[in-house]
Design a protein around this motif. Structure first.
Motif, PDB file in Angstrom:
ATOM      1  N   ILE A 143       0.843  -1.204   0.000  1.00 32.27           N
ATOM      2  CA  ILE A 143       0.000   0.000   0.000  1.00 32.27           C
ATOM      3  C   ILE A 143       0.874   1.248   0.000  1.00 32.27           C
ATOM      4  O   ILE A 143       0.649   2.194  -0.767  1.00 32.27           O
ATOM      5  CB  ILE A 143      -0.934  -0.007   1.228  1.00 32.27           C
ATOM      6  CG1 ILE A 143      -1.997  -1.097   1.078  1.00 32.27           C
ATOM      7  CG2 ILE A 143      -1.583   1.363   1.424  1.00 32.27           C
ATOM      8  CD1 ILE A 143      -2.820  -1.325   2.332  1.00 32.27           C
ATOM      9  N   THR A 144       1.883   1.254   0.854  1.00 31.61           N
ATOM     10  CA  THR A 144       2.768   2.413   0.969  1.00 31.61           C
ATOM     11  C   THR A 144       3.561   2.634  -0.307  1.00 31.61           C
ATOM     12  O   THR A 144       3.721   3.759  -0.775  1.00 31.61           O
ATOM     13  CB  THR A 144       3.743   2.219   2.148  1.00 31.61           C
ATOM     14  OG1 THR A 144       2.995   1.983   3.339  1.00 31.61           O
ATOM     15  CG2 THR A 144       4.614   3.448   2.335  1.00 31.61           C
ATOM     16  N   GLN A 145       4.057   1.528  -0.887  1.00 30.35           N
ATOM     17  CA  GLN A 145       4.897   1.621  -2.071  1.00 30.35           C
ATOM     18  C   GLN A 145       4.103   1.934  -3.330  1.00 30.35           C
ATOM     19  O   GLN A 145       4.538   2.703  -4.179  1.00 30.35           O
ATOM     20  CB  GLN A 145       5.640   0.304  -2.258  1.00 30.35           C
ATOM     21  CG  GLN A 145       6.458   0.205  -3.530  1.00 30.35           C
ATOM     22  CD  GLN A 145       7.149  -1.130  -3.638  1.00 30.35           C
ATOM     23  OE1 GLN A 145       7.906  -1.522  -2.755  1.00 30.35           O
ATOM     24  NE2 GLN A 145       6.893  -1.855  -4.727  1.00 30.35           N
ATOM     25  N   CYS A 146       2.915   1.371  -3.435  1.00 32.04           N
ATOM     26  CA  CYS A 146       2.141   1.502  -4.673  1.00 32.04           C
ATOM     27  C   CYS A 146       0.988   2.488  -4.476  1.00 32.04           C
ATOM     28  O   CYS A 146       1.112   3.664  -4.767  1.00 32.04           O
ATOM     29  CB  CYS A 146       1.625   0.146  -5.113  1.00 32.04           C
ATOM     30  SG  CYS A 146       0.969   0.122  -6.790  1.00 32.04           S
ATOM     31  N   CYS A 147      -0.130   2.033  -3.985  1.00 30.51           N
ATOM     32  CA  CYS A 147      -1.262   2.916  -3.720  1.00 30.51           C
ATOM     33  C   CYS A 147      -2.272   2.199  -2.838  1.00 30.51           C
ATOM     34  O   CYS A 147      -2.182   0.992  -2.613  1.00 30.51           O
ATOM     35  CB  CYS A 147      -1.915   3.383  -5.024  1.00 30.51           C
ATOM     36  SG  CYS A 147      -2.891   2.123  -5.851  1.00 30.51           S
ATOM     37  N   GLY A 148      -3.233   2.965  -2.354  1.00 24.71           N
ATOM     38  CA  GLY A 148      -4.228   2.410  -1.446  1.00 24.71           C
ATOM     39  C   GLY A 148      -5.047   1.302  -2.049  1.00 24.71           C
ATOM     40  O   GLY A 148      -5.586   0.448  -1.327  1.00 24.71           O
ATOM     41  N   LYS A 159      -6.783   1.486   9.684  1.00 21.06           N
ATOM     42  CA  LYS A 159      -6.468   2.841  10.153  1.00 21.06           C
ATOM     43  C   LYS A 159      -5.066   3.251   9.720  1.00 21.06           C
ATOM     44  O   LYS A 159      -4.834   4.375   9.261  1.00 21.06           O
ATOM     45  CB  LYS A 159      -6.584   2.896  11.681  1.00 21.06           C
ATOM     46  CG  LYS A 159      -6.408   4.288  12.260  1.00 21.06           C
ATOM     47  CD  LYS A 159      -6.619   4.270  13.769  1.00 21.06           C
ATOM     48  CE  LYS A 159      -6.408   5.643  14.370  1.00 21.06           C
ATOM     49  NZ  LYS A 159      -6.615   5.637  15.836  1.00 21.06           N
ATOM     50  N   GLU A 160      -4.122   2.330   9.860  1.00 21.01           N
ATOM     51  CA  GLU A 160      -2.758   2.624   9.428  1.00 21.01           C
ATOM     52  C   GLU A 160      -2.684   2.738   7.905  1.00 21.01           C
ATOM     53  O   GLU A 160      -1.940   3.572   7.366  1.00 21.01           O
ATOM     54  CB  GLU A 160      -1.809   1.536   9.915  1.00 21.01           C
ATOM     55  CG  GLU A 160      -0.350   1.748   9.533  1.00 21.01           C
ATOM     56  CD  GLU A 160       0.222   3.049  10.062  1.00 21.01           C
ATOM     57  OE1 GLU A 160       1.148   3.597   9.418  1.00 21.01           O
ATOM     58  OE2 GLU A 160      -0.245   3.533  11.120  1.00 21.01           O
ATOM     59  N   ALA A 161      -3.472   1.927   7.216  1.00 23.96           N
ATOM     60  CA  ALA A 161      -3.478   1.968   5.744  1.00 23.96           C
ATOM     61  C   ALA A 161      -3.946   3.331   5.238  1.00 23.96           C
ATOM     62  O   ALA A 161      -3.340   3.919   4.339  1.00 23.96           O
ATOM     63  CB  ALA A 161      -4.367   0.862   5.194  1.00 23.96           C
ATOM     64  N   ARG A 165     -11.464   3.327   0.224  1.00 21.53           N
ATOM     65  CA  ARG A 165     -12.447   2.800  -0.729  1.00 21.53           C
ATOM     66  C   ARG A 165     -12.324   1.292  -0.911  1.00 21.53           C
ATOM     67  O   ARG A 165     -13.229   0.644  -1.449  1.00 21.53           O
ATOM     68  CB  ARG A 165     -12.327   3.504  -2.075  1.00 21.53           C
ATOM     69  CG  ARG A 165     -11.073   3.223  -2.857  1.00 21.53           C
ATOM     70  CD  ARG A 165     -11.072   4.029  -4.144  1.00 21.53           C
ATOM     71  NE  ARG A 165      -9.788   4.015  -4.825  1.00 21.53           N
ATOM     72  CZ  ARG A 165      -9.480   4.820  -5.824  1.00 21.53           C
ATOM     73  NH1 ARG A 165     -10.372   5.700  -6.248  1.00 21.53           N
ATOM     74  NH2 ARG A 165      -8.295   4.759  -6.400  1.00 21.53           N
ATOM     75  N   CYS A 166     -11.204   0.717  -0.471  1.00 18.42           N
ATOM     76  CA  CYS A 166     -10.998  -0.719  -0.611  1.00 18.42           C
ATOM     77  C   CYS A 166     -11.229  -1.459   0.692  1.00 18.42           C
ATOM     78  O   CYS A 166     -11.138  -2.692   0.742  1.00 18.42           O
ATOM     79  CB  CYS A 166      -9.569  -0.994  -1.092  1.00 18.42           C
ATOM     80  SG  CYS A 166      -9.129  -0.046  -2.560  1.00 18.42           S
ATOM     81  N   ALA A 167     -11.505  -0.712   1.754  1.00 12.23           N
ATOM     82  CA  ALA A 167     -11.725  -1.344   3.055  1.00 12.23           C
ATOM     83  C   ALA A 167     -13.127  -1.936   3.112  1.00 12.23           C
ATOM     84  O   ALA A 167     -13.990  -1.642   2.279  1.00 12.23           O
ATOM     85  CB  ALA A 167     -11.542  -0.312   4.164  1.00 12.23           C
ATOM     86  N   GLU A 222      -9.321   9.756  10.118  1.00  8.02           N
ATOM     87  CA  GLU A 222      -7.897   9.558   9.852  1.00  8.02           C
ATOM     88  C   GLU A 222      -7.625   9.727   8.356  1.00  8.02           C
ATOM     89  O   GLU A 222      -6.626  10.348   7.965  1.00  8.02           O
ATOM     90  CB  GLU A 222      -7.465   8.164  10.308  1.00  8.02           C
ATOM     91  CG  GLU A 222      -5.966   7.946  10.334  1.00  8.02           C
ATOM     92  CD  GLU A 222      -5.248   8.828  11.347  1.00  8.02           C
ATOM     93  OE1 GLU A 222      -4.209   9.419  10.970  1.00  8.02           O
ATOM     94  OE2 GLU A 222      -5.732   8.943  12.495  1.00  8.02           O
ATOM     95  N   ALA A 223      -8.501   9.180   7.535  1.00  7.07           N
ATOM     96  CA  ALA A 223      -8.343   9.321   6.084  1.00  7.07           C
ATOM     97  C   ALA A 223      -8.501  10.778   5.658  1.00  7.07           C
ATOM     98  O   ALA A 223      -7.803  11.267   4.762  1.00  7.07           O
ATOM     99  CB  ALA A 223      -9.370   8.452   5.363  1.00  7.07           C
TER     100      ALA A 223
END
Length: 506
Positions: free
Chosen positions: A131-136, A154-156, A165-167, A180-181
C-alpha cells in the motif's frame, strides 16, 4: 479481446476481427515458432524471450525456466496493462515477497497483487508495504480479514487515504478511520458511509479538520449555524456550501473572509456591501499576498497583457466582488488602501489620480505605485523609498499629535523649535536653515520613541499633511524672528491640545 502482454495473450486480428494467437517478436517472431525455435545458445534463447517480453507480444512460453526467470517476468509485467501478466509467473515468484514488491514498483501495478500467493495477501507487513509503495488500491486484493481489521485499515488510510475505498463497509462507517483518512485527503470522504454525513458530532470533527468537509454534510447540517461557523474558521471557502440563509450571516461571513479573503464571493449581496466585511477581506488578502512571492509578477502580467489573465479573470483584489460604488468612494478607498495598498488596482480612475490616497496605498505596500495613474508614478513624494522615510501620519490615521509650541531663528544661524505633546510633555529641537517638516517629524518620532514611527504635526493651528514634508521649517520660523514666540493654535494649553487632537482626527 486486446493484447494481454507477454504472458500468453491474444491479439485481435485484422480484417475479420477473429482472435489470433500472437507469435514471436519482430523478424523471427513472424514465424510463430517462438517456443520451438532452435537457438544456438541458451543465452541467445533467453535474449529472445527478454525482447519478446519487452514488446508484450509473445505467447507465454510453456517452459518453467522462463516462467521462473525474474528478469523475463518483470519485463512481461511492465509491458502488460496494470501488471496482469504476473498471473502466468511461476508459483515460486508469486510467493517471493521481495520480488512481488519489486514487480509492483511504479504506478498502476497494484492489480498484480491479486495473483500473489495467498499467504502474502494475509501478511500484514507485506500488504502494508504494498500500500505504501504503490497505492491504497492494493488493499483491494488483501485478505478479507485484513480489510476488516480496524487497526490495520487505520494505518493503511494514514499511509494512503484512498485505501478507504478498498476497506470493508464496516470500516467505511467507522468515524475514527474516516477522520484519519480525511487528514490526508478531503476526497477520501467520497468513500465514507453516507450515514456519517448526517451525524452532527462526526461532521463537527470533520469540519474542524477540513472546513470543506461541509460539502458532504446533509442539507440540515449545512443550515446549522454553529457547524458552518466551525467550518469557515477552518476554511473560509466552506461558506459556499452553507444553506439556510447563512451566507448572509454577518458573523459567519466575517469569520470566512478572515480565514480566506476570496470567500467574500460566496457571501450574500448584503454582506458584500458591508464595509466592515470588505475591509476584513482586504486585510486578509494582504497577508495572503505577502506569503506568495510570485503573486506580484502575476499581477503585472495581468495588467500588461490582458490575454494572460485567463478566462474568468476579473481583477486584482476582492474589490471585484463588491459594489462598484465602493471602488469610486474616496472615503472607503482610503480605508481600503490602508488595509491593502494594491486595492487601488481595482479602484476607479479618479481614485488612482488622488495623490493623497495613492500616498497611503504606497505607504502600505510600495508596489501599489505601479497601479496608480501614470501621471503620479513619477511623483518624487510617492516613490516607495521616499514614502518609507515619511513620518507624518495621514488624515484620520490614529497616531500621537505634537504641536509647534515655539519656533525661532537662532543668532548664529539655524532654527530652534519647541514641540509639545498633547499631554504637556515638551522637547526642544535644533535644525539647519534648510531642514524641512519631514526632518521635524522624524526627530519628534525618534525623540519620543513613537511606536510605529508616525506622528501628526500641528503648526500655527494647522495640520501638516504627509505630502508637505518637503516644506522648509524656515518659512514657519521667519514669522517669529527675534525672541522665541509661540506658533501653536493659540489660547491656553488645554484648548490647544483639544484643538490639535480634533484637527488630527479630521
Amino acid at each position: 479481446m486486446g493484447d494481454q502482454g507477454a504472458f500468453g495473450g491474444y491479439s485481435k486480428g485484422k480484417g475479420n476481427g477473429k482472435r489470433m494467437r500472437v507469435g514471436a517478436v519482430r523478424g523471427a517472431a513472424s514465424t510463430g515458432k517462438g517456443e520451438g525455435k532452435a537457438f544456438e545458445t541458451k543465452e541467445a534463447e533467453r535474449t529472445y524471450w527478454l525482447e519478446a517480453a519487452k514488446n508484450g507480444q509473445l505467447q507465454w512460453a510453456s517452459a518453467k525456466e522462463r516462467r521462473a526467470d525474474p528478469e523475463i517476468v518483470l519485463e512481461a509485467v511492465r509491458s502488460s496493462e496494470r501488471g496482469t501478466a504476473f498471473r502466468f509467473a511461476d508459483a515460486a515468484l508469486r510467493a517471493d515477497r521481495d520480488f512481488v514488491l519489486r514487480a509492483m514498483e511504479g504506478c498502476g501495478r497494484e492489480a498484480l497483487l491479486q495473483y500473489a500467493d495467498e499467504a502474502l495477501k494475509r501478511d500484514k507487513d507485506f500488504v502494508m508495504q504494498a500500500i505504501t509503495q504503490c497505492c491504497g488500491d492494493a488493499l483491494t486484493y488483501a485478505d478479507d480479514a485484513l480489510r476488516r481489521d480496524k487497526e490495520f485499515v487505520k494505518e493503511a488510510v494514514r499511509q494512503k487515504a484512498f485505501a478507504l475505498r478498498c476497506a470493508a463497509r464496516s470500516m467505511q462507517a467507522d468515524r475514527e478511520i474516516v477522520l484519519e483518512a480525511l487528514k490526508a485527503s478531503l476526497d477520501a470522504l467520497d468513500h465514507a458511509d453516507p450515514v456519517l454525513f448526517g451525524d452532527r458530532g462526526f461532521m463537527f470533527e470533520a469540519v474542524q479538520q477540513e472546513g470543506l468537509a461541509l460539502m458532504y454534510a446533509s442539507d440540515d447540517l449545512k443550515a446549522d449555524s454553529a457547524l458552518v461557523l466551525a467550518a469557515v474558521k477552518s476554511n473560509g471557502h466552506a461558506l459556499s456550501h452553507a444553506k439556510g440563509g447563512l451566507q448572509a450571516n454577518r458573523e459567519i461571513v466575517l469569520e470566512a473572509v478572515r480565514e480566506s479573503a476570496n470567500a467574500i464571493r460566496c457571501a450574500a449581496d448584503a454582506c458584500r456591501a458591508d464595509r466592515v466585511v470588505v475591509l476584513a477581506a482586504l486585510r486578509q488578502q494582504r497577508q495572503q499576498f505577502r506569503s506568495l512571492p510570485g503573486i506580484l509578477s502575476h499581477l503585472r502580467r495581468c495588467r500588461d497583457d490582458p490575454k494572460s489573465r485567463g478566462k474568468g479573470w476579473r481583477g486584482y483584489t476582492v474589490l471585484v466582488h463588491v459594489p462598484w460604488s465602493f471602488r469610486d468612494d474616496p472615503g472607503f478607498m482610503l480605508a481600503a488602501a490602508r488595509e491593502y495598498g494594491l486595492a487601488i488596482a481595482d479602484a476607479s480612475e479618479r481614485i488612482t489620480r488622488d495623490r493623497n490616497l495613492v500616498f497611503e496605498a504606497v505607504r502600505r505596500d510600495g508596489e501599489a505605485l505601479e497601479f496608480a495613474h501614470k501621471e503620479l508614478q513619477s511623483d518624487p513624494e510617492l516613490q516607495p523609498q521616499r514614502v518609507a522615510q515619511n513620518h507624518v501620519a495621514g488624515k484620520g490615521l490614529e497616531a500621537p499629535t505634537f504641536m509647534v509650541a515655539a519656533a525661532a531663528r537662532m543668532p548664529g544661524g539655524g532654527l530652534e523649535i519647541t514641540m509639545a505633546r498633547m499631554s504637556g510633555e515638551t522637547a526642544i529641537f535644533k535644525f539647519e536653515d534648510d531642514d524641512t517638516f519631514g526632518n521635524l517629524a522624524s526627530a519628534v518620532a525618534t525623540h519620543f520613541k513613537v511606536e510605529g514611527g508616525l506622528v501628526h504635526l500641528l503648526a500655527a493651528g494647522e495640520v501638516v499633511p504627509p505630502l508637505d514634508i518637503s516644506r522648509p521649517l524656515s518659512a514657519m520660523a521667519m514669522a517669529d524672528v527675534g525672541d522665541k514666540k509661540t506658533c501653536a493654535a493659540g489660547g491656553d494649553e488645554e484648548g490647544a491640545a483639544t484643538t490639535g487632537e480634533e484637527l488630527a482626527r479630521q
